[in-house]
Design an enzyme around this catalytic site. Structure first.
Site, short mmCIF file in Angstrom:
data_model
loop_
_atom_site.label_atom_id
_atom_site.label_comp_id
_atom_site.label_asym_id
_atom_site.label_seq_id
_atom_site.Cartn_x
_atom_site.Cartn_y
_atom_site.Cartn_z
N ASP A 39 23.46 -30.84 97.22
CA ASP A 39 22.95 -29.50 97.57
C ASP A 39 22.50 -28.86 96.25
O ASP A 39 23.13 -27.95 95.75
CB ASP A 39 24.02 -28.67 98.27
CG ASP A 39 25.34 -28.57 97.51
OD1 ASP A 39 25.65 -29.46 96.70
OD2 ASP A 39 26.07 -27.58 97.72
N HIS A 79 32.30 -30.38 88.41
CA HIS A 79 32.65 -31.00 89.70
C HIS A 79 31.79 -32.24 89.97
O HIS A 79 32.27 -33.37 90.08
CB HIS A 79 32.42 -30.01 90.85
CG HIS A 79 33.12 -28.71 90.73
ND1 HIS A 79 34.49 -28.60 90.78
CD2 HIS A 79 32.65 -27.44 90.57
CE1 HIS A 79 34.83 -27.32 90.67
NE2 HIS A 79 33.73 -26.60 90.54
C1 BDR Z 1 31.40 -28.03 94.87
O1 BDR Z 1 30.79 -26.93 95.53
C2 BDR Z 1 29.49 -26.70 95.03
O2 BDR Z 1 29.28 -25.36 94.79
C3 BDR Z 1 29.39 -27.51 93.76
O3 BDR Z 1 28.07 -27.95 93.54
C4 BDR Z 1 30.34 -28.64 93.99
O4 BDR Z 1 29.71 -29.68 94.68
C5 BDR Z 1 32.63 -27.56 94.15
O5 BDR Z 1 33.55 -27.03 95.04
CA CA Z 2 27.30 -29.71 94.91
#
Ligand code: BDR
Ligand code: CA
Length: 322
Positions: free
Chosen positions: A15, A246
């Site tokens: 995303d 992340h």
């Molecule tokens: C996840 O949520 C999204 O906002 C970030 O891209 C990551 O994939 C972290 O909780």
């Molecule tokens: Ca993400």
């Protein structure tokens, strides 16, 4: 797969926000990795904006040949809610206006692209997901054989022993589509779950951002610009201008750049109720006190420790190899 190409074929579903962009850049730069396709889903931003961002990032890296397919705009049981501009900016990439790449979105959906590539690279394809799992659940429901054709799945998502980042217990990617996460985690394939427990322990700070901005690699410079916005969001969390890694951590683990050291295979269940635990990843970590123990039959490894911090490795790679 070509018999002469020994690189790992990787498919990324994302995303495309800021840390997704870092994951994409990592997979483009990592030695021995062949990024063969990207699907987009709504999360940090809409699936269509995520596709535009991905195409523009690929163009900056000179990799327009990687197919980008748009996936679900809405989640399984809920309409897309507009994303998180306070974290990832109005356009998902921190408000940075990327040069418009010449590439266009593929003429097939993200699920069709994934299914097609799973046949083309049967037994070899590594699936990396760093957004809500909507597209993957749709693909599994359309063709359950996907689970047998893909080599393995690495998912950034969930929180095992730490609080959530959207609710008290839910992490964003699972929270946005718990029903899809449930389908993916119940499928018959090998999963490496990369939860907040480890992603929050891997960070970048202003010295890393300075290295990106000072590099002569256009994609690295753009990432450095985006991080300005991302760092703002994390000031209240870390107490300094920095950010969590992340999605690039999931990418690095998927291709062996970072190796899990504590990652027991255990039963993982997603809470799909409408109560306060909605979106929680309930990891059965009983019996782990004396060290990691795999539960018989469990195929989801929950990463709780890794061999090295991602940050320095990520910055080295992005500033030299893109
Ligand atoms: C996840 O949520 C999204 O906002 C970030 O891209 C990551 O994939 C972290 O909780
Ligand atoms: Ca993400």
């Amino acid at each position: 797969m070509s018999t002469t190409d020994q690189r790992l074929p990787v498919y990324l579903d994302c995303d495309t926000g800021i840390d997704d962009s870092l994951a994409l850049a990592y997979l483009l730069a990592a030695p021995g990795v062949d990024l063969v396709g990207v699907g987009t889903v709504s999360g940090n931003t809409s699936a269509s904006q995520a596709a535009r961002n991905t195409l523009d990032l690929l163009a900056l890296a000179g990799r327009e040949g990687v197919p980008v397919a748009q996936g679900a705009e809405d989640w399984s049981t809920r309409a897309f809610d507009g994303g998180v501009p306070h974290i990832h900016g109005w356009n998902g990439v921190g408000g940075v206006e990327l040069p418009r790449g010449a590439g266009e979105v593929a003429g097939e959906s993200a699920t069709d692209l994934l299914l097609r590539l799973s046949r083309e690279y049967e037994g070899e394809l590594r699936l990396v997901t760093v957004g809500p799992l909507t597209n993957i659940a749709i693909a599994l429901e359309a063709d359950p054989g996907l689970a047998q054709r893909v080599k393995d799945v690495t998912i950034m998502g969930g929180a095992a022993l730490v609080p959530g980042n959207v609710s008290a217990v839910a992490e964003a990617n699972v929270w946005n589509d718990p029903e899809a996460a449930g389908i993916v985690l119940e499928a018959d394939w090998d999963i490496t779950l990369v939860p907040l427990d480890v992603t929050l322990e891997n960070t970048l700070d202003e010295s890393d951002r300075a290295r990106l901005l000072g590099s002569d690699v256009p994609l690295a410079v753009a990432l450095g610009q985006m991080l300005d916005h991302y760092f703002d969001f994390y000031v209240d969390f870390y107490g300094s201008r920095s950010c969590a890694l992340h999605d690039p951590l999931a990418a690095a683990i998927a291709v062996g750049g970072v190796v899990p050291t504590v990652a027991p295979a255990v039963a993982v269940e997603v809470d799909e109720t409408e109560g306060p635990a909605r979106g929680q990843t309930i990891c059965d970590l009983r019996g782990q006190r004396l060290g990691p123990v795999d539960q018989p039959g469990a195929r989801t490894r929950v990463v709780l420790g890794t061999d090295r911090p991602l940050g320095p490795h990520l910055i080295d790679l992005l500033t030299t190899a893109c």
